[in-house]
Design an enzyme around this catalytic site. Sequence first.
Site, mmCIF file in Angstrom:
data_model
loop_
_atom_site.group_PDB
_atom_site.id
_atom_site.type_symbol
_atom_site.label_atom_id
_atom_site.label_comp_id
_atom_site.label_asym_id
_atom_site.label_seq_id
_atom_site.Cartn_x
_atom_site.Cartn_y
_atom_site.Cartn_z
ATOM 1 N NE ARG A 47 -77.937 57.101 7.738
ATOM 2 C CZ ARG A 47 -77.480 56.205 8.605
ATOM 3 N NH1 ARG A 47 -77.254 54.957 8.219
ATOM 4 N NH2 ARG A 47 -77.243 56.530 9.845
ATOM 5 C CG LEU A 48 -73.603 57.281 1.341
ATOM 6 C CD1 LEU A 48 -72.441 58.095 0.798
ATOM 7 C CD2 LEU A 48 -73.833 56.048 0.487
ATOM 8 C CG ASP A 49 -74.595 52.503 8.448
ATOM 9 O OD1 ASP A 49 -75.268 53.105 9.298
ATOM 10 O OD2 ASP A 49 -73.846 51.557 8.718
ATOM 11 C CB ALA A 50 -71.128 53.858 9.982
ATOM 12 C CG HIS A 109 -67.506 56.817 11.413
ATOM 13 N ND1 HIS A 109 -68.820 57.229 11.344
ATOM 14 C CD2 HIS A 109 -67.490 55.753 12.261
ATOM 15 C CE1 HIS A 109 -69.565 56.457 12.119
ATOM 16 N NE2 HIS A 109 -68.779 55.545 12.676
ATOM 17 C CD GLU A 147 -74.471 56.633 11.214
ATOM 18 O OE1 GLU A 147 -74.710 56.521 12.425
ATOM 19 O OE2 GLU A 147 -74.385 55.655 10.445
ATOM 20 C CG ASP A 201 -75.416 61.215 15.822
ATOM 21 O OD1 ASP A 201 -76.565 61.293 15.354
ATOM 22 O OD2 ASP A 201 -74.745 60.175 15.791
ATOM 23 C CG ASP A 249 -77.777 54.369 14.891
ATOM 24 O OD1 ASP A 249 -77.882 53.128 14.946
ATOM 25 O OD2 ASP A 249 -77.077 54.953 14.045
ATOM 26 N N GLY A 280 -82.998 52.810 19.135
ATOM 27 C CA GLY A 280 -82.781 51.368 19.113
ATOM 28 C C GLY A 280 -81.585 50.890 19.902
ATOM 29 C CG ASN A 281 -77.722 51.601 19.088
ATOM 30 O OD1 ASN A 281 -77.944 50.457 18.722
ATOM 31 N ND2 ASN A 281 -77.068 52.465 18.333
#
Length: 594
Positions: free
Chosen positions: A260-263, A265, A299, A324, A395, A398-399
Amino acid sequence: MNELATEPTPPVTPGLGVHGDFSVWAPGAQRVRVRVDGTAHSMRSDARGWWYAQVEGAGPGSDYAYLLDEDPQPLPDPRSLWQPDGVHAPSRVYDHGSHVWADDDWTGRPLAGAVIYELHVGTFTPQGTLTAAADRLGHLVDLGVTHVELMPLNAFDGTHGWGYDGVLWSAVHQPYGGPDALKGFVEACHRRGLAVLLDVVYNHLGPSGAYLPRFGPYFSGENDWGPSLNLDGPGSDSVRQLVIDGALDWLRHYRLDGLRLDAVHALRDDRAVPILAELSAEVDALAAGLGRPLSLVAESDRNDPRTVLPLEADGLGMTAQWSDDLHHALHVALTGERHGYYADFDGPRVLAETLRRVFWHDGTPSAFRGRRHGARVDTSRVPASRFLGYLSNHDQVGNRARGDRMGEHLSPGLLTCGAAIVLCSPYTPMIFMGEEWGATTPWPFFASFTDPGLVEGVRRGRRREFAALGWAPEDIPDPMDPATRDGAVLDWSEPEHEPRRLVLDTYRALIALRRSEPELCDPRLDRFAVTASEDGRRLVLHRGSLRLVCNLGAAPARVELDAVPRELLLANGHPGVHGVTVDVPGEFFAVLRV
């Protein structure tokens, strides 16, 4: 400086130091030495900025670090596989070849048809280790999930944290058990039929132990988290190779089933071939060589369907991406919250339309962003399995200031309605650990940095962020207090008692139904329909001959179907069926065959 201009290509990471061979990329350095077990050895360089040394007697278990120019501070290896004493200490040579695998019969699992379980090793059990997590795998097998998605495991400063402050991308965090423990966890999963995905973070480094920029031009510009990876500037060939080699090593040498590749963007990349497309092609080639499917899950905040289009269709080739928008639409419909970005998802049409279209923002205006956002998914060509649907993730829990979960606020009826929508939709479902029983343990942000100035800075920043949203300081958990992490550990006694046991039983039944009824896994969006009441509180999902009827309102209601139900497959209450009319209680779902 260029003593070995014809030096061969640097050895791949798995052999680093195993036979006494050391190499590091430091193109701006005039002098580099490698300190092995306390003794410094000179290194020679080539025209590309790689430095090499052969150290007699070094091998697995040797501690080593690099000395750049006249700086007396020894630095860990940017490609380190093992940091037994933390991210500020020397690296240790690790031999992948020493592990004897016991899962040679594992042939992998594709992502299409999967049910994913997102798991944070540090709070899944009180011990917070991979070995302890492996002891709980029976719960996941009984639940019926197919893939375990581990939150980041790469080394970060301190003992406990989310994992997104990692600074050494290929070293398994030692407090979790280190590299051997990860291999043991993967073996344990494979023996139980579970595939394993790993969350990897290449868009930034954490604030403590980030020595990578001292070696070369690894970063250029800024993103939301700090310096942005240099993917397209001078020296970016070697930077990109570090990322791609590291990703392939996770898949090859830990026998992981995907990443899974974080962010993504936040990856600033203006090259003709984006690094995601390059990585996708390399992973496809590795999968063919290994004879098992490998997945890349992105993501992305762009709402860009090209992320999951094949390379030959001018896409980036990702297997899937998080969605999302579906989470936000579900969250607003179930909780009524409308602050921040949730305001864009308020309205009676939003949930049904998002279910139909994948993205609510598919070229439409976003008030939160102050502009149009996203692009439309061609639902006749792109399968829904390429998008992950979920009620919660790390996210979205936790955010929040307290890290409070839906299970603290919603009734069992609404929790199971939300689960039914996700698990009976054509999307690839994902469950955040504990969600399956409506866990009430919070999961706020926490860290355990060792630098006193950084500790206080994180505390102040967290208070300032949520004070601006109206939270009193005393209501904001201290992210640096060990008690904050301890309070986030799952309470495994919860599902032993009602109503948590009822919620867990319903999740199990929904996943089993999805597995036994192929129509529920059909990813074709052009064969998927959603009808909704005028106020959006009653929905019917059409899945072939199956109908999911949901009443998100508190009051009983009447729902008209397109055909007479022949069989009730699963429900969280007792509907009344009168021809094509179904009388349903409040906060109710039922799966019917027509």
